[in-house]
Design an enzyme around this catalytic site. Structure first.
Site, PDB file in Angstrom:
ATOM      1  CB  SER A  51      50.183 -10.116  48.299  1.00 55.49           C
ATOM      2  OG  SER A  51      49.457 -11.038  49.087  1.00 55.49           O
ATOM      3  CG  HIS A  52      45.657 -10.829  47.807  1.00 58.55           C
ATOM      4  ND1 HIS A  52      46.846 -11.466  48.080  1.00 58.55           N
ATOM      5  CD2 HIS A  52      45.227 -11.313  46.624  1.00 58.55           C
ATOM      6  CE1 HIS A  52      47.112 -12.330  47.124  1.00 58.55           C
ATOM      7  NE2 HIS A  52      46.156 -12.263  46.224  1.00 58.55           N
ATOM      8  CG  ASP A 192      53.245 -12.446  48.903  1.00 56.71           C
ATOM      9  OD1 ASP A 192      53.283 -11.275  49.328  1.00 56.71           O
ATOM     10  OD2 ASP A 192      52.483 -13.314  49.366  1.00 56.71           O
TER      11      ASP A 192
END
Ligand code: NDP
Ligand code: PYC
Length: 340
Positions: A51-52, A192
């Site tokens: 997610s990053h 997410d």
């Protein structure tokens, strides 16, 4: 780089970091800032912080294009002469501001037993564990707090106010990698939720509400006018509030609901603040800090918790370093398109 039949690319860390660095420079980031951001983003992808990792590249690029964040910002370090160091990120990304003061922070921590670094006017768009883990590799304990953008309703409230406000912690262990956790104080990170929306998945119960405050599992409803809940009811909500205090009130940064990016179409990077607290455990005087951290982790496993925070990441890291960082054909194409 090697390409399997599935057309998933396997990039080495250096290959991915180099590609990301060129993307950042192409979109107006100075070479020195680009190097820092690229290493951070490649590290997230290598460790399975999806997610990053590269998922965030379109958001970095659109934020830069909007003029909301300054990729060429030169951070200003303010040395108070003691344990407390301040940095004005000058509306740039947080990581270059952090690195501008990192060596001084370690020096002061060794000198005083504790060091604080307060960063303001900064955009943090990544995971936090890369910020704290290296301190533990050097034998120090580190805590970090960053507030983000309004999307979390306080406990029992109706209106989003807090950000997803993560906390990360790292402590050295004896003869094994440090113990590290990194968690959003929302029930789920906003990134997410975006990934679930993209993949057409429903979320588990208890993570978000619609615009009327009614529970929903639909990530698109949460992202379009709804909101997230804090983890753990009133307790998590209170910790999210604490992160607003430490990340913004103490540093001089904006609260998650305070900055106005409405004139910057495409802006996605929250402009807030970040606090680091770094401790030299040697000052505890018992001489066995690392052993004690390992001991409590081992006791936790013996008590039946099979997976500790960081375990998953380290397994993925090992695999990525051995086999290359797996990037789908679609994501690889997305990255290459950002160089055009
Ligand atoms: P997760 O809930 O996936 O994980 C949180 C922590 O708990 C991690 O240390 C993880 O370890 C550990 N963990 C997860 N599941 C288990 C389990 N079953 N048993 C034991 N430990 C477990 O992460 P979040 O969704 O809370 O956050 C995701 C990321 O988003 C973080 O990196 C965070 O920094 C980032 N974020 C960044 C923001 C910003 O403003 N920059 C805002 C909000 C979030 P492991 O890593 O090994 O899985
Ligand atoms: O995933 O919640 C999140 C987030 C906010 C800012 C960066 N990541």
């Amino acid at each position: 780089m090697s390409t399997a039949a599935s057309e998933t690319a396997a990039l080495s860390f250096d290959e991915l970091a180099d590609l990301l660095e060129r993307i950042f420079v192409r979109h107006g980031v100075s070479p020195e800032n680009a190097r820092i951001l690229a290493a951070n983003c490649a590290g997230c992808e290598r460790d399975g912080s999806h997610s990053h990792g590269i998922f965030r590249i379109p958001g970095y690029v659109s934020s830069l294009a909007s003029g909301w964040v300054d990729g060429k910002a030169v951070p200003v370090v303010e040395d108070t002469g003691g344990a407390f160091i301040r940095v004005d990120a000058q509306s740039g990304f947080t990581q270059p501001a952090f690195f501008a003061a990192r060596d001084l922070l370690v020096e002061r921590t060794r000198q005083h037993g504790i060091g604080l670094l307060a960063i303001r006017r900064s955009h943090h768009f990544s995971a936090l564990w890369p910020d704290v883990e290296p301190f533990a590799d050097e034998g120090l304990v580190a805590l970090s707090f960053v507030n983000s953008m309004t999307c979390v309703v306080p406990f029992g409230g109706k209106k989003p106010l807090y950000g997803t406000n993560p906390i990360a912690f790292a402590a050295p262990r004896k003869d094994e990698p440090p113990f590290v956790f990194d968690l959003a104080t929302s029930a789920i990170a906003n990134g997410d939720v975006q990934i679930a929306a993209r993949e057409g998945r429903l979320l588990p119960e208890g993570m978000g509400v619609d615009s009327d405050g009614k529970p929903t599992r639909d990530p698109k409803v949460i992202l379009n006018g709804g909101a997230l809940l804090a983890f753990g009811g009133h307790k998590g909500s209170t910790i999210a509030l604490m992160v607003e205090i430490l990340g913004a009130a103490l540093t001089g940064g904006y609260f998650s609901g305070e900055f106005d990016w409405s004139d910057f179409k495409g802006a996605q990077t929250p402009k807030t603040g970040q606090l680091f607290i770094v401790i030299d455990p040697e000052r505890g005087g018992n001489g066995v800090f690392r052993e004690r951290v390992s001991e409590i982790c081992e006791l936790t496993r013996e008590a039946g918790q099979e997976r500790l925070p960081g375990d998953r990441r380290l397994v993925i890291r090992e695999k990525s370093l051995r086999d290359g960082i797996a990037i789908s054909a679609a994501d690889h194409q997305m990255l290459l398109s950002k160089l055009a």
